[in-house]
Design a protein around this motif. Structure first.
Motif, short mmCIF file in Angstrom:
data_model
loop_
_atom_site.label_atom_id
_atom_site.label_comp_id
_atom_site.label_asym_id
_atom_site.label_seq_id
_atom_site.Cartn_x
_atom_site.Cartn_y
_atom_site.Cartn_z
N ASP A 1 21.01 32.55 30.76
CA ASP A 1 21.76 33.73 30.37
C ASP A 1 20.90 34.99 30.36
N GLY A 2 19.63 34.86 30.78
CA GLY A 2 18.74 36.01 30.85
C GLY A 2 18.03 36.34 29.56
N LYS A 3 18.22 35.56 28.52
CA LYS A 3 17.62 35.84 27.21
C LYS A 3 16.37 35.01 26.97
N LYS A 4 15.58 35.48 26.01
CA LYS A 4 14.41 34.73 25.59
C LYS A 4 14.83 33.43 24.91
N ILE A 5 13.84 32.54 24.74
CA ILE A 5 14.08 31.30 24.00
C ILE A 5 13.63 31.55 22.55
N GLY A 6 14.56 31.97 21.73
CA GLY A 6 14.23 32.34 20.35
C GLY A 6 14.46 31.24 19.34
#
Length: 421
Positions: free
Chosen positions: A302-307
């Protein structure tokens, strides 16, 4: 606009056998492209000494420094270039690629290579070596000895060049095999398989005790959890992964240190591909005191960091398991016989690790251990499908298989050959 087709893959050969050759790939990106390219490089018997990988999601740029695993290996660089180019999406016209990206290539058909030969120690590796040099992939194997000292070998194969439908290609393969085996070869035949291949398509049923021993390895909790960022990483004996979300505004950064081994870059990219992790930038450093450093800038699909901490732990655990223990090797009793089993995880796309059968048969040939029978099967666990190589071994004076020391030496030699140590 794209770039000229001839420039998609550029290979600059080393000036001396010890100097690395440089492979540059510049093409439209696709999911798992880095993994696909590294699998091909591994198939050609090459080791990645260092590398750089970058993509913006549409275009990919990869530079790999490679050397042969064995100094005697002769690499067909032109064929390697063609194979790498064929794995890349079309790049002459980028708009054409976007329109055709959904088209999935049809896998090449499986053929049956069937030949009779007189039993000879090491002949199974000799056949495997020839098939690898001819760019033939082994999908399944069934080796069956007979009481009169002959051996029936059934190799279910696919052709990287996709030419097995031609009589010339089939005749060429048989001629190479017969010439290499000489008087030991009785007959050789290559054709489309019949019902015998369908019977080998299902998963194997390993005895529960053997399956437990082969697949029971798990990381300890303290090994799986990612390290906090530290300025002094110190010496490590096992794979170490540092996770950081502050170094980049849009990427999670993984800093990895682990023992060097054959296929390491492929294992990391394969695991990332199967975990749906996108690598925007990666650097694979040269070996220092037997260790490798990798820096990966990654994000989710989804283009997001792995938080999420749990997602970080799951990814680090999976990567560490592949780096610390990528292949499983054991010796077990199979009734009155002794069986060597080697297992490696299969990619989600169904492709297995290259050259495992080659390396195992090479190790056994060097030890002068005879193979009574062999086969390649698939086995499924709860979270993974495995390719399992099963070898029934012949007892000998040099290696009495009842000896714990002899068994340990076989396992150690096979493991070290597989890992390139």
């Amino acid at each position: 606009m794209g770039i000229p087709c001839d420039d998609v893959v550029v290979i600059k050969e080393g000036k001396t056998p010890s100097e690395p050759s440089v492979v540059t790939v510049n093409c439209p990106d696709k999911a798992g492209l880095g993994c696909d390219l590294c699998r091909i490089i591994l198939q050609f018997g090459l080791c990645v000494t260092k590398g750089d990988f970058s993509t913006d999601g549409r275009w990919c740029y990869i530079v790999l420094w490679v050397v042969p695993h064995h100094s005697s290996l002769k690499v067909d660089w032109e064929s390697l270039k063609d194979r790498l180019s064929s794995a890349c999406p079309p790049s002459c016209f980028f708009s054409f690629y976007l329109n055709q990206v959904s088209n999935v290539p049809t896998p090449p058909p499986v053929y049956l290579l069937k030949f009779w030969c007189h039993d000879q120690r090491g002949s199974l590796h000799d056949v495997t070596k020839i098939l690898c040099e001819l760019e033939i992939l082994i999908q399944r194997v069934k080796v069956m000895p007979t009481p009169d000292g002959r051996v029936l070998d059934l190799f279910f194969i696919t052709d990287c060049l996709d030419l097995l439908h031609t009589k010339q290609r089939r005749d060429n393969i048989c001629e190479h095999l017969m010439a290499a085996l000489g008087e030991y070869c009785i007959t050789c035949e290559l054709k489309l398989p019949g019902p015998e291949y369908e019977s080998l398509q299902g998963n194997s049923s390993l005895p529960p005790a053997i399956a437990e021993e082969l697949f029971s390895y798990q990381l300890k909790d303290e090994e799986a959890y990612p390290k906090a960022l530290s300025s002094n990483m110190g010496a490590v004996k096992k794979a170490s992964i540092t996770v950081d979300n502050s170094l980049s505004p849009v990427h999670t950064v993984l800093q990895i240190e682990c023992v060097d081994q054959k296929g390491l870059f492929y294992d990391v990219l394969r695991t990332s591909k199967d975990c749906n992790i996108q690598i925007a930038y990666g650097r694979f450093s040269s070996t220092k005191k037997g260790f490798r450093n990798l820096d990966l800038f990654i994000r989710q699909t989804d283009g997001k960091k792995i938080g999420d901490p749990e997602s970080q732990v799951a990814l680090c655990s999976r990567l560490k398991e592949e780096m610390v223990h990528p292949l499983r090797v054991i010796i077990a009793n199979r009734g009155p016989d002794i069986e060597l089993l080697v297992a490696n995880p299969v990619e989600l796309c169904g492709k297995g690790r290259p050259l495992v059968f080659y390396d195992v048969t090479l190790a056994l040939k060097k030890l002068r251990v005879s193979i009574f029978a062999a086969e390649i099967v698939r086995h499924s666990t709860l979270d993974c499908q495995w390719e399992v190589y099963r070898f029934l071994l012949d007892d000998s004076r040099e290696f009495p298989l009842s000896s714990k020391q002899a068994r340990g030496k076989i396992v150690e030699k096979v493991r070290r050959t597989l890992m390139g140590w």
